[in-house]
Design an enzyme around this catalytic site. Structure first.
Site, PDB file in Angstrom:
ATOM      1  N   LYS A   1       0.344   4.715  -4.049  1.00 48.81           N
ATOM      2  CA  LYS A   1       0.559   3.677  -5.494  1.00 48.81           C
ATOM      3  C   LYS A   1      -1.169   3.121  -5.241  1.00 48.81           C
ATOM      4  O   LYS A   1      -1.724   3.116  -4.440  1.00 48.81           O
ATOM      5  CB  LYS A   1       1.616   2.857  -5.322  1.00 48.81           C
ATOM      6  CG  LYS A   1       1.200   1.702  -4.114  1.00 48.81           C
ATOM      7  CD  LYS A   1       2.111   0.552  -4.215  1.00 48.81           C
ATOM      8  CE  LYS A   1       1.569  -0.638  -3.327  1.00 48.81           C
ATOM      9  NZ  LYS A   1       1.749  -2.008  -3.644  1.00 48.81           N
TER      10      LYS A   1
ATOM     11  N   LYS B   1      -4.519  -2.831  -4.269  1.00 45.43           N
ATOM     12  CA  LYS B   1      -5.928  -3.761  -4.543  1.00 45.43           C
ATOM     13  C   LYS B   1      -6.680  -3.405  -3.282  1.00 45.43           C
ATOM     14  O   LYS B   1      -7.991  -3.431  -3.425  1.00 45.43           O
ATOM     15  CB  LYS B   1      -5.376  -5.180  -4.434  1.00 45.43           C
ATOM     16  CG  LYS B   1      -4.855  -5.885  -5.572  1.00 45.43           C
ATOM     17  CD  LYS B   1      -4.560  -7.452  -5.256  1.00 45.43           C
ATOM     18  CE  LYS B   1      -3.494  -8.052  -5.600  1.00 45.43           C
ATOM     19  NZ  LYS B   1      -2.278  -8.184  -4.555  1.00 45.43           N
TER      20      LYS B   1
ATOM     21  N   LYS C   1       2.398  -0.588   6.235  1.00 43.24           N
ATOM     22  CA  LYS C   1       1.264  -1.501   6.520  1.00 43.24           C
ATOM     23  C   LYS C   1       1.212  -1.367   8.049  1.00 43.24           C
ATOM     24  O   LYS C   1      -0.193  -1.606   8.383  1.00 43.24           O
ATOM     25  CB  LYS C   1       1.520  -2.799   6.164  1.00 43.24           C
ATOM     26  CG  LYS C   1       1.751  -3.259   4.571  1.00 43.24           C
ATOM     27  CD  LYS C   1       0.487  -3.545   4.105  1.00 43.24           C
ATOM     28  CE  LYS C   1       0.502  -3.817   2.608  1.00 43.24           C
ATOM     29  NZ  LYS C   1      -0.563  -3.612   1.831  1.00 43.24           N
TER      30      LYS C   1
HETATM   31  N1  AQP Z   1       0.498   0.534  -8.288  1.00 38.57           N
HETATM   32  C1  AQP Z   1       1.415  -0.439  -8.734  1.00 38.57           C
HETATM   33  N2  AQP Z   1       2.219   0.102  -9.638  1.00 38.57           N
HETATM   34  C2  AQP Z   1       3.054  -1.012 -10.206  1.00 38.57           C
HETATM   35  N3  AQP Z   1       3.223  -2.292  -9.708  1.00 38.57           N
HETATM   36  C3  AQP Z   1       2.285  -2.642  -8.773  1.00 38.57           C
HETATM   37  N4  AQP Z   1       2.276  -3.799  -8.080  1.00 38.57           N
HETATM   38  C4  AQP Z   1       1.357  -3.476  -7.141  1.00 38.57           C
HETATM   39  N5  AQP Z   1       0.929  -2.417  -7.006  1.00 38.57           N
HETATM   40  C5  AQP Z   1       1.620  -1.655  -8.121  1.00 38.57           C
HETATM   41  C6  AQP Z   1       3.107  -4.800  -8.380  1.00 38.57           C
HETATM   42  O1  AQP Z   1       2.168  -5.939  -8.284  1.00 38.57           O
HETATM   43  C7  AQP Z   1       2.870  -7.174  -8.000  1.00 38.57           C
HETATM   44  C8  AQP Z   1       1.938  -7.848  -6.964  1.00 38.57           C
HETATM   45  O2  AQP Z   1       1.839  -7.181  -5.980  1.00 38.57           O
HETATM   46  P1  AQP Z   1       1.246  -7.806  -4.647  1.00 38.57           P
HETATM   47  O3  AQP Z   1      -0.073  -8.692  -4.934  1.00 38.57           O
HETATM   48  O4  AQP Z   1       2.347  -8.681  -4.011  1.00 38.57           O
HETATM   49  O5  AQP Z   1       0.816  -6.888  -3.434  1.00 38.57           O
HETATM   50  P2  AQP Z   1       0.868  -5.590  -3.468  1.00 38.57           P
HETATM   51  O6  AQP Z   1       2.359  -5.188  -3.752  1.00 38.57           O
HETATM   52  O7  AQP Z   1       0.833  -5.278  -2.039  1.00 38.57           O
HETATM   53  O8  AQP Z   1      -0.178  -5.043  -4.389  1.00 38.57           O
HETATM   54  P3  AQP Z   1      -1.288  -4.184  -4.050  1.00 38.57           P
HETATM   55  O9  AQP Z   1      -2.168  -4.147  -5.307  1.00 38.57           O
HETATM   56  O10 AQP Z   1      -0.848  -2.927  -3.191  1.00 38.57           O
HETATM   57  O11 AQP Z   1      -2.069  -5.006  -2.957  1.00 38.57           O
HETATM   58  P4  AQP Z   1      -2.693  -4.750  -1.495  1.00 38.57           P
HETATM   59  O12 AQP Z   1      -3.413  -3.735  -1.379  1.00 38.57           O
HETATM   60  O13 AQP Z   1      -3.010  -6.192  -1.044  1.00 38.57           O
HETATM   61  O14 AQP Z   1      -1.214  -4.485  -0.665  1.00 38.57           O
HETATM   62  C9  AQP Z   1       4.179  -6.663  -7.408  1.00 38.57           C
HETATM   63  O15 AQP Z   1       4.908  -6.939  -8.361  1.00 38.57           O
HETATM   64  C10 AQP Z   1       3.996  -5.333  -7.127  1.00 38.57           C
HETATM   65  O16 AQP Z   1       5.265  -4.682  -7.077  1.00 38.57           O
END
Ligand code: AQP
Length: 326
Positions: free
Chosen positions: A192, A195, A111
């Protein structure tokens, strides 16, 4: 009954990575455990965000939890910032967490690279807030995607350290992974699905949008022409088939790919159909909830009350153990 805690950031529409990696597990776990599912808005403000969009994002995430099958009669659904004990316990746990341990976290490094102008203390402290989230409820089980395993390991370390210094207080929580703990990006399968990138298949996407996103997705690079054979194991699309398609379809696309009997587009069409079919009940419920958002607010207010009851007890216990006047 053992307790489960997990949360998601209200940072945009949920995608199939969030669903396959975490949310799908949550729905199953609520049948056997005492579950707390949180909307972690304090975590969401550690990276750039627009205040005007935050309230909407929180509501959309609550609707997503409910539409996926989280039942507010069985599980507690609440907003992190509604329960101030999360921030208070974070402060206390900060005092037993060396900075070096936080600087080593992969998510902090990633990040920091992604947002070089936004490297703040809260971003560094993200895993301690996550530890506080889990430990406040003395949760023993934490269903997350693979990307969160390192943070969970740190939670276990913090719990162990606290218990050693101040006396047995917290259980050491265990992670539960799904069969698809790391769903990769459609445009860059080395990363990965995320969002904030906005390229993933959102749970609310229509059949047409799903197809649009899949049709341009990266496949096995060996298949340049339709007649080039490919290797399903090297293809992100095949990996997704493993979560959405039947055994017969899997055999059909794997054989068709290896022998170049089918092209990538045909393979993707089958996948698009299956994803749309699996997500159809979610979309239906989500649309219904959108017509009754007052109900969603009520569920969140009730959830915060139920969460606060437990969180405040734990915080009092912690304050007593560390010798604060209470
Ligand atoms: N690509 C992924 N594959 C499997 N699991 C995933 N998770 C996120 N991306 C994947 C799981 O979803 C849960 C929620 O995640 P979060 O909202 O805490 O944020 P994150 O991990 O930061 O998810 P994103 O989608 O990548 O969001 P941004 O873009 O905001 O950073 C967690 O259990 C995570 O492991």
């Amino acid at each position: 009954m053992k307790r489960v805690f997990s949360g998601m950031r209200p940072s945009g529409q949920l995608h199939i990575g969030n669903y396959l990696g975490a949310l799908k597990n949550w729905v199953e776990l609520q049948k056997k455990y005492d579950c707390f599912f949180c909307i972690v808005d304090y975590h969401a403000i550690t990276t750039p965000f627009k205040p005007a969009e935050m309230k909407r994002n929180i509501l959309e995430l609550a609707k997503s939890y409910l539409a996926s099958g989280i039942d507010p009669k069985k599980s507690v659904i609440f907003i992190q910032s509604d329960v101030s004990e999360h921030a208070e316990l974070t402060w206390i746990l900060n005092t037993i967490t060396p900075i070096g341990e936080l600087k080593r976290m992969t998510q902090f490094k990633e990040k920091s690279k992604q947002y070089p102008g936004y490297i703040n203390i809260a971003l560094l402290d993200y895993p301690v807030l996550m530890a506080a989230d889990i430990l406040l409820y003395k949760a023993e089980i934490v269903p997350v995607g693979e990307d969160q395993l390192q943070h969970l390991e740190l939670t276990r370390t913090i719990a162990r350290r606290f218990n050693k210094i101040f006396g047995q207080t917290f259980p050491e929580p265990k992670a539960i992974l799904t069969k698809a703990p790391r769903v990769m990006s459609l445009t860059d399968p080395t990363k990965k699905m995320s969002k904030t990138d906005g390229e993933g298949i959102a749970l609310i996407d229509s059949k047409e949008t799903i197809w649009k996103k899949l049709s341009t997705a990266v496949t096995d690079p060996a298949r340049i022409k339709r007649t080039d054979p490919g290797e399903p194991k090297k293809c992100n699309i095949y990996t997704l088939h493993q979560s959405f398609s039947s055994k017969e379809e899997l055999d059909y696309v794997a054989d068709g790919c290896r022998k170049a009997k089918i092209g990538c587009l045909e393979c993707k069409k089958i996948l698009a159909e299956n994803i749309a079919k699996e997500l159809a009940p979610f979309r239906k419920k989500y649309t219904e909830l959108s017509k009754n958002e007052d109900l969603v607010y009520k569920i969140l207010v009730d959830g915060a009350k139920r969460a606060k009851k437990i969180a405040s007890q734990t915080l009092i216990e912690v304050k007593r153990k560390i010798g604060l006047l209470i």
